[in-house]
Each structure stands twice: as C-alpha cells, then as structure tokens.
Enzyme design. Structure first.
Site, PDB file in Angstrom:
ATOM      1  N   ARG A 276      -9.058  11.956  12.341  1.00  0.00           N
ATOM      2  CA  ARG A 276      -7.642  11.641  12.609  1.00  0.00           C
ATOM      3  C   ARG A 276      -6.791  12.911  12.614  1.00  0.00           C
ATOM      4  O   ARG A 276      -7.071  13.852  11.889  1.00  0.00           O
ATOM      5  CB  ARG A 276      -7.134  10.624  11.574  1.00  0.00           C
TER       6      ARG A 276
ATOM      7  N   ASP B 107       1.564  -1.401  11.746  1.00  0.00           N
ATOM      8  CA  ASP B 107       0.271  -1.846  11.204  1.00  0.00           C
ATOM      9  C   ASP B 107      -0.020  -3.314  11.507  1.00  0.00           C
ATOM     10  O   ASP B 107      -1.122  -3.796  11.248  1.00  0.00           O
ATOM     11  CB  ASP B 107       0.241  -1.624   9.686  1.00  0.00           C
TER      12      ASP B 107
ATOM     13  N   ARG C 202      -7.731  -3.488   8.991  1.00  0.00           N
ATOM     14  CA  ARG C 202      -6.821  -4.435   9.659  1.00  0.00           C
ATOM     15  C   ARG C 202      -7.496  -5.105  10.857  1.00  0.00           C
ATOM     16  O   ARG C 202      -7.155  -6.240  11.218  1.00  0.00           O
ATOM     17  CB  ARG C 202      -5.537  -3.727  10.069  1.00  0.00           C
TER      18      ARG C 202
ATOM     19  N   GLY D 251      -5.171   7.946   5.240  1.00  0.00           N
ATOM     20  CA  GLY D 251      -4.295   8.918   5.887  1.00  0.00           C
ATOM     21  C   GLY D 251      -3.075   9.210   5.037  1.00  0.00           C
ATOM     22  O   GLY D 251      -2.603  10.355   4.970  1.00  0.00           O
TER      23      GLY D 251
ATOM     24  N   SER E 165       6.964   8.797  12.250  1.00  0.00           N
ATOM     25  CA  SER E 165       5.842   8.634  11.318  1.00  0.00           C
ATOM     26  C   SER E 165       6.323   8.863   9.900  1.00  0.00           C
ATOM     27  O   SER E 165       6.800   9.943   9.555  1.00  0.00           O
ATOM     28  CB  SER E 165       4.735   9.637  11.657  1.00  0.00           C
TER      29      SER E 165
ATOM     30  N   ARG F  32      -7.076   1.293  17.630  1.00  0.00           N
ATOM     31  CA  ARG F  32      -6.808  -0.146  17.485  1.00  0.00           C
ATOM     32  C   ARG F  32      -6.505  -0.831  18.813  1.00  0.00           C
ATOM     33  O   ARG F  32      -6.674  -2.048  18.923  1.00  0.00           O
ATOM     34  CB  ARG F  32      -5.674  -0.383  16.475  1.00  0.00           C
TER      35      ARG F  32
ATOM     36  N   LYS G 164       0.835  -1.214   0.000  1.00  0.00           N
ATOM     37  CA  LYS G 164       0.000   0.000   0.000  1.00  0.00           C
ATOM     38  C   LYS G 164       0.862   1.254   0.000  1.00  0.00           C
ATOM     39  O   LYS G 164       0.612   2.189  -0.765  1.00  0.00           O
ATOM     40  CB  LYS G 164      -0.931  -0.040   1.229  1.00  0.00           C
ATOM     41  N   SER G 165       1.873   1.288   0.864  1.00  0.00           N
ATOM     42  CA  SER G 165       2.720   2.488   0.954  1.00  0.00           C
ATOM     43  C   SER G 165       3.426   2.765  -0.371  1.00  0.00           C
ATOM     44  O   SER G 165       3.496   3.911  -0.826  1.00  0.00           O
ATOM     45  CB  SER G 165       3.771   2.304   2.050  1.00  0.00           C
TER      46      SER G 165
HETATM   47  C1  S3P Z   1       2.200   4.741   6.180  1.00  0.00           C
HETATM   48  C2  S3P Z   1       2.743   5.063   7.397  1.00  0.00           C
HETATM   49  C3  S3P Z   1       2.200   4.592   8.676  1.00  0.00           C
HETATM   50  C4  S3P Z   1       1.251   3.418   8.487  1.00  0.00           C
HETATM   51  C5  S3P Z   1       0.297   3.624   7.350  1.00  0.00           C
HETATM   52  C6  S3P Z   1       1.041   3.837   6.047  1.00  0.00           C
HETATM   53  C7  S3P Z   1       2.820   5.279   4.957  1.00  0.00           C
HETATM   54  O1  S3P Z   1       1.490   5.658   9.276  1.00  0.00           O
HETATM   55  O2  S3P Z   1       0.542   3.168   9.672  1.00  0.00           O
HETATM   56  O3  S3P Z   1      -0.545   2.481   7.189  1.00  0.00           O
HETATM   57  O4  S3P Z   1       2.546   4.766   3.859  1.00  0.00           O
HETATM   58  O5  S3P Z   1       3.589   6.240   5.072  1.00  0.00           O
HETATM   59  P1  S3P Z   1       2.216   6.746  10.219  1.00  0.00           P
HETATM   60  O6  S3P Z   1       3.176   7.502   9.408  1.00  0.00           O
HETATM   61  O7  S3P Z   1       1.089   7.619  10.708  1.00  0.00           O
HETATM   62  O8  S3P Z   1       2.855   5.962  11.328  1.00  0.00           O
END
Ligand code: S3P
Length: 450
Positions: free
Chosen positions: A140, A335, A409, A111, A185, A366, A38-39
C-alpha cells in the site's frame, strides 16, 4: 438462531464460512451492539501513549488492527494494560519520550497504525525506527505520508523510491509546514498533525474535502493547541504540545454497523436496532447514501460521549432505489462502499459510485474485488476506473464460492450478500473479519432467523 445456516471450517491458516440459506429465506431481527470504532481505538491508544499520565479507554476494539497499534507502542516502552480489560489503561510516557524499539515495529494489516505512527516517529528526536506490515500493507502507498513528512525535513527510507514499507526512519526535529494534501485522507492529515505535535510552530494541513475528524477531536480533548477551519478543510496544530491523559469511551463503529444496516435493508422481514453507534458527521455518509436509496433507518437516543456523537440506529427492510454517489460524500463513507454495493444489487434501478479510486489502495483493490466476487454470485457489476456501476433489480444471487482476498470488509460484505443467495455460498479466507470485527460471525448467528 440458525442451526446449520452458518458453518465455519478451518484449513490453517485460513477459514471458510459457509452460508446455506433455506428455501424460505432468512430475516435479520433483534437488538445488537457492534465493537468499538477502529479509528477512535487507534487514536486513543496512540494519544494515550504520548500523553502525560494515564489514559483510560472503555469499549476499545479488540480487533487485530488496534492490537497492532498496542504492540508497536509497547515495543517503544509504553505500558498498556490487558486489552481485554473493561477499562484499558495506557501509561503515557510524554511527547518525545518513546524508547527506541529493539526490533522492527510490525503494523500488521493496519494502514492507520503505520501511517499515523510514522508522523510520531519521524518527528521524534534521536531515535531510529524500522516499520513493516503484512503483505497487503507492504503493497500500500506510503509516499502519501512520506512526502509531507519530507517537506517537514524528515529522513525516511523505503522500498521502491521511498514509497513502500518496510521503512526506516531517523527521527529528528522537524520544521513546520502547510501541507496541501491531494487526497481527502484522515491518515495523511493525522500523520502530519501528529508530526506537528513535537514541531516548533504552526503545522497546517488542507485537504480537498473533509475526511474523518477523530484526530482533531481527540487532540483537542488531550489538550493540544489545535484550530479547525472546517469550511476550508484546514487544521493547524501549534507545537510543541503537551498532552494530558484522558478518559475515552469508544462508540460502536459505524463501519461495522453498516453490514447490519444493509443486511436488514435488503432482507424482507428484517428489523434491527444497533445500539451505541458513532454518528460523527464525517462518518455518516453511509446513512445518507442508504436513506437516499429509500432505506428505512431512524436515529434514536442521540447523545455526545467523550466528544463523539452517538445514537442507536433502527433499520427495517424496505425496497431500495438506485442512486448516484460521488464527490465529497465519498470520503465520508469510504469504508462502507463494498457493503453499499451489495445493497445496490437489490435496488430498483442502477446505482453508480464515482470518485472512489481510493478504494483501489485499501486492504485490497476493493473495486476490482467487489465487482469480480459479486459477479461470481450472479450479479452484473461493472468496474469503473474510479467506481462501480451496479444495474440493480436482482431478486436473488446464486450461491457459489467467493473469496475475501484477506480483506475484512470484503469478507463481511460477501457474507451479507450470501444471505440473499440461493443455496450455499462459501466465503474463503473469512478469518479476515477479525481485523475490525472479531465477533461478526457470532452476531450474524444471533440475528439470523428463519
Ligand atoms: C482511517 C482513514 C481511512 C479509512 C481507514 C481508517 C483512519 O483511510 O479508510 O479504514 O482511521 O484514519 P484513508 O485516510 O486512507 O482514507
């Protein structure tokens, strides 16, 4: 294959997944692949959009979240081919050339879409943007990305004192900064780095411990002038940058693989091979945690694919042991903590997860939701302010009705937990899985044998 083990019923707009485990139990066996990371999928679409020339992406995650990213950039004049194509192509408009969207940009549940995109919008000269998301995303925290952007001179308005979406952004030239993030983060780090692309000079982010580094790897591959000081958790981008379209092959998502790693680790008789999984060291905390719990996981066929390490993972059932997890490991498995909590139920001895207060501001709280829903199934999980305490020692759960709280999740973690419950478990709002893993149920059906 399973016959009547799994049933999906619909009561629009929601779906319930019913899992009925036969008296003799089930085992998970076979060779599977998981959908694209996903990222990496979000980043390939975004960097493709702002690069010059064409970006070609193979293995893009077709979940709701990357679809939200694609839609937002299409609304800003970026041409993206059909996402179902084997190779998705993005015709980059070049940095600073996004069009002002005629309507509100909708990041849906994502997010990553909202926070990363905000860095690009705030630094984009002479454009006005409004952005929102679904009910979960609108609750959020956005202050964590608005604060560093304001430090760079950005103009952003939002609800509740610029902390919540919907947000309005007046794009403008920003000034470089060194931002010391209070949290590890990747979304915060990436937002600031993306804002730094159009900003004259050196924009630097330091985080308290290392978060996933997919942005850094991909920005370098696209030609950004980026320096990484990993020992000090510090990254600098020198702007203005010129990015050139690239080929990105997206590996399978280790966060999706984690459901099968845990499923096979806790169900006697199981053995799974999960092919083509991304094993970027900033993401492999779950492998280390499960191995520390005595899980039988081996990495095979390790290789590097367009800048990201990849392997096939083999996992066999083994009796797990409880362990304590905290500190720098937590951001590297952030995650996967909900599914790790499921593993801990069946371990010998207690498991304690600390330093994970970030889980309270994910797609759901969570910590609260996992403790409540696992306890409905007969567990005795204690919610800590920043983690979970899980006594372990269970041999079975008791089937009942649980809820995903619309969190992908959570829904998938509960579906795996249901495989070790007696009788029937119903997961309400199970459709949430489609956010990151639209084929979860098909794979569950494929690997469950009894
Ligand atoms: C992500 C970073 C993480 C993760 C999210 C995807 C990303 O969040 O929990 O599912 O793709 O950069 P945080 O940066 O808020 O920890």
């Amino acid at each position: 294959m399973t016959g009547s083990l799994l049933q999906l019923t619909s009561s629009p707009p929601h779906q319930q997944l019913t899992v009925t485990v036969p008296a003799e139990g089930v085992a998970l066996t076979g060779k599977i692949q998981v959908p694209g990371d996903k990222s990496i999928s979000h980043r390939a679409l975004m960097l493709g959009a702002i690069a010059q020339g064409e970006t070609r992406i193979q293995g893009l995650l077709l979940g709701e979240d990357p679809r939200s990213t694609a839609k937002c950039f299409q609304a800003m004049g970026v041409n993206v081919s059909n996402l179902e194509d084997e190779w998705v192509t993005v015709q980059g408009v070049g940095l600073g050339n996004l069009q002002e969207p005629a309507d509100v940009l909708d990041a849906g549940n994502s997010g990553t879409t909202l926070r990363l995109m905000l860095g690009l919008l705030a630094s984009h000269p002479d454009r006005f943007f409004t952005v929102t998301g679904d009910g979960s995303l609108r609750s959020r925290p956005m202050g964590r990305v608005i604060t560093p952007l304001q430090q760079m001179g950005a103009t952003i308005w939002g609800r509740q004192g610029n902390r919540l979406a919907p947000l309005a952004v007046q794009g403008q030239a920003l000034k470089p900064t060194h931002y010391y993030s209070p949290i590890a983060s990747a979304q915060v780090k990436s937002c600031v780095l993306l804002a730094g692309l159009l900003t004259d000079g050196a924009t630097t982010v330091t985080e308290p411990s290392l978060s996933r580094d997919h942005s850094e790897r991909m920005l370098q591959a696209f030609g950004a002038d980026l320096t990484v000081d990993q020992a000090n958790c510090t990254v600098t981008v020198n702007g203005p940058a010129t990015l050139t379209g690239q080929t990105v092959i997206v590996p399978g998502d280790i966060s999706s693989a984690a459901f099968w790693l845990v499923g096979a680790a806790i169900i006697p008789g199981s053995e799974l091979v999960i092919e083509n999984v991304g094993i970027n060291p900033t993401r492999t905390g779950v492998l280390e945690a499960l191995q520390a719990m005595n899980a039988d996981i081996t990495l095979e066929n390790e290789r590097l694919v367009t800048g990201e390490p990849v392997a096939d993972l083999r996992v066999r059932y083994s009796q797990l042991r409880g362990a304590t997890f905290s500190g720098d490991l937590i951001p590297r498995m952030i995650d996967e903590i909900p599914i790790l909590a499921v593993a801990a139920l069946f371990a010998e001895g207690p498991t304690v997860i600390k330093d994970a207060a970030e889980l309270r501001v994910k797609e759901s709280d969570r910590l609260a939701v996992m403790a409540a829903e696992l306890n409905r199934l007969g567990a005795n999980v204690t919610e800590l302010p920043d983690g979970l305490e899980i006594p372990g020692g269970l041999s079975t759960l008791q089937g009942t009705t649980v809820d995903s709280f619309t969190d992908h999740r959570i829904g998938m973690s509960l579906a795996i937990a249901a495989l070790r419950a007696q009788g029937t478990t119903t997961v309400q709002r199970a459709e949430a899985a489609a956010i990151s893993y639209p084929t979860f149920l098909a794979t569950l059906e494929h690997v469950c044998h009894h």
